[in-house]
Design a protein around this motif. Sequence first.
Motif, PDB file in Angstrom:
ATOM      1  N   GLY A  55      33.911  41.015  37.238  1.00 12.90           N
ATOM      2  CA  GLY A  55      34.593  40.484  38.411  1.00 12.90           C
ATOM      3  C   GLY A  55      35.127  39.083  38.172  1.00 12.90           C
ATOM      4  N   SER A  57      36.015  37.954  35.280  1.00 11.48           N
ATOM      5  CA  SER A  57      37.171  38.137  34.397  1.00 11.48           C
ATOM      6  C   SER A  57      38.409  38.527  35.197  1.00 11.48           C
ATOM      7  CB  SER A  57      36.854  39.226  33.358  1.00 11.48           C
ATOM      8  OG  SER A  57      37.993  39.518  32.576  1.00 11.48           O
ATOM      9  N   GLN A  58      38.248  39.391  36.191  1.00 10.30           N
ATOM     10  CA  GLN A  58      39.377  39.796  37.025  1.00 10.30           C
ATOM     11  C   GLN A  58      39.910  38.610  37.822  1.00 10.30           C
ATOM     12  OE1 GLN A  58      38.505  42.346  40.366  1.00 10.30           O
ATOM     13  NE2 GLN A  58      40.451  43.409  40.181  1.00 10.30           N
ATOM     14  N   ALA A  61      41.752  36.336  35.608  1.00 10.98           N
ATOM     15  CA  ALA A  61      43.046  36.915  35.249  1.00 10.98           C
ATOM     16  C   ALA A  61      44.060  36.689  36.366  1.00 10.98           C
ATOM     17  CB  ALA A  61      42.889  38.410  34.974  1.00 10.98           C
ATOM     18  N   GLN A  62      43.604  36.813  37.621  1.00  6.97           N
ATOM     19  CA  GLN A  62      44.492  36.562  38.755  1.00  6.97           C
ATOM     20  C   GLN A  62      44.913  35.097  38.796  1.00  6.97           C
ATOM     21  OE1 GLN A  62      45.754  38.752  40.951  1.00  6.97           O
ATOM     22  NE2 GLN A  62      46.913  37.112  41.942  1.00  6.97           N
ATOM     23  N   GLY A 104      42.745  42.043  34.194  1.00  6.23           N
ATOM     24  CA  GLY A 104      42.518  42.439  35.575  1.00  6.23           C
ATOM     25  C   GLY A 104      42.241  43.917  35.752  1.00  6.23           C
ATOM     26  N   CYS A 105      42.466  44.723  34.707  1.00  4.75           N
ATOM     27  CA  CYS A 105      42.223  46.168  34.791  1.00  4.75           C
ATOM     28  C   CYS A 105      40.791  46.538  34.448  1.00  4.75           C
ATOM     29  CB  CYS A 105      43.165  46.915  33.849  1.00  4.75           C
ATOM     30  SG  CYS A 105      44.917  46.661  34.193  1.00  4.75           S
ATOM     31  N   PRO A 107      37.773  46.055  35.851  1.00  3.47           N
ATOM     32  CA  PRO A 107      36.905  46.681  36.844  1.00  3.47           C
ATOM     33  C   PRO A 107      37.161  48.171  37.005  1.00  3.47           C
ATOM     34  CG  PRO A 107      37.702  44.584  37.644  1.00  3.47           C
ATOM     35  CD  PRO A 107      38.461  44.870  36.381  1.00  3.47           C
ATOM     36  N   ARG A 251      35.469  39.237  45.414  1.00  4.48           N
ATOM     37  CA  ARG A 251      36.823  38.763  45.116  1.00  4.48           C
ATOM     38  C   ARG A 251      37.167  37.537  45.943  1.00  4.48           C
ATOM     39  NH1 ARG A 251      42.107  42.706  44.705  1.00  4.48           N
ATOM     40  NH2 ARG A 251      43.537  41.157  43.844  1.00  4.48           N
TER      41      ARG A 251
END
Length: 262
Positions: A55, A57-58, A61-62, A104-105, A107, A251
Amino acid sequence: MDIYAFGPIAAVLDAAYAVLHNLTLFLTPFATANAAALAVIVLTLALRLLLIPVGVSQARAQQLRQRLAPRLTELRRLHGTNPERLQRETAALYAAENASPLAGCLPLLVQAPILSIVYGLFVLGTINGHDNALLAGALFGSPLGTSILTGWAAGPTPTVLLVGGVLLVVLLVAQLLSRRLMLAQGAASAAAPAPGAALPPAPGALSPAAQATMTGVLSWLPLISVVFAAFVPLAAAIYLTVSALWGVTERALLWRMLRPAR
């Protein structure tokens, strides 16, 4: 072809069964008939705890996409008519930032096999040659191995309507909140000022309006899980609901924690 009969997959499924079944036995004195459902919830939370780095990492990335948005816009302006050059320059930019555009992919890639395992645990009568005792589990009288729609079609009872309806409503609310957060983050990325004077997009590049439209369309995709939850076993619907609630909360918190100070 039954993929769950494939040796390595059968072994993983059997190991997952042992963990979930033993946890169900442990929780039975406290949750009685709802022990298996509670075990699914506990394991979902445990898995999401383990996936916190994913999470993060996502979220990073955002944030990276937001930070690089002006430079990517400039690359599209300079090399929009030369796709090969644009691809090279974009790859070089991500390499210089030591980042992957696919981060972002993660998860989705990680959770897909987990959901497949939960699905298998509650649709198979036997697992690796032995009876599946998990199928006896229920949530407030609704069998965990029966899908919400199947339960209704077989003769809806107030319990099935309540349990299934609440799960679907909670999942829908969680995904709508996730969509709202996704749009807010996308708007923040789009609002990042580009270097230099504002210039029209390069030929073949998406305009800001087109990008916003695409983001809006893609933002509805998570709601597919609500439809999916109505057809899979109730245990998988529980997993999807708990995971979605965790996901939108995580998030939002990570976005706030990792957002650069202004």
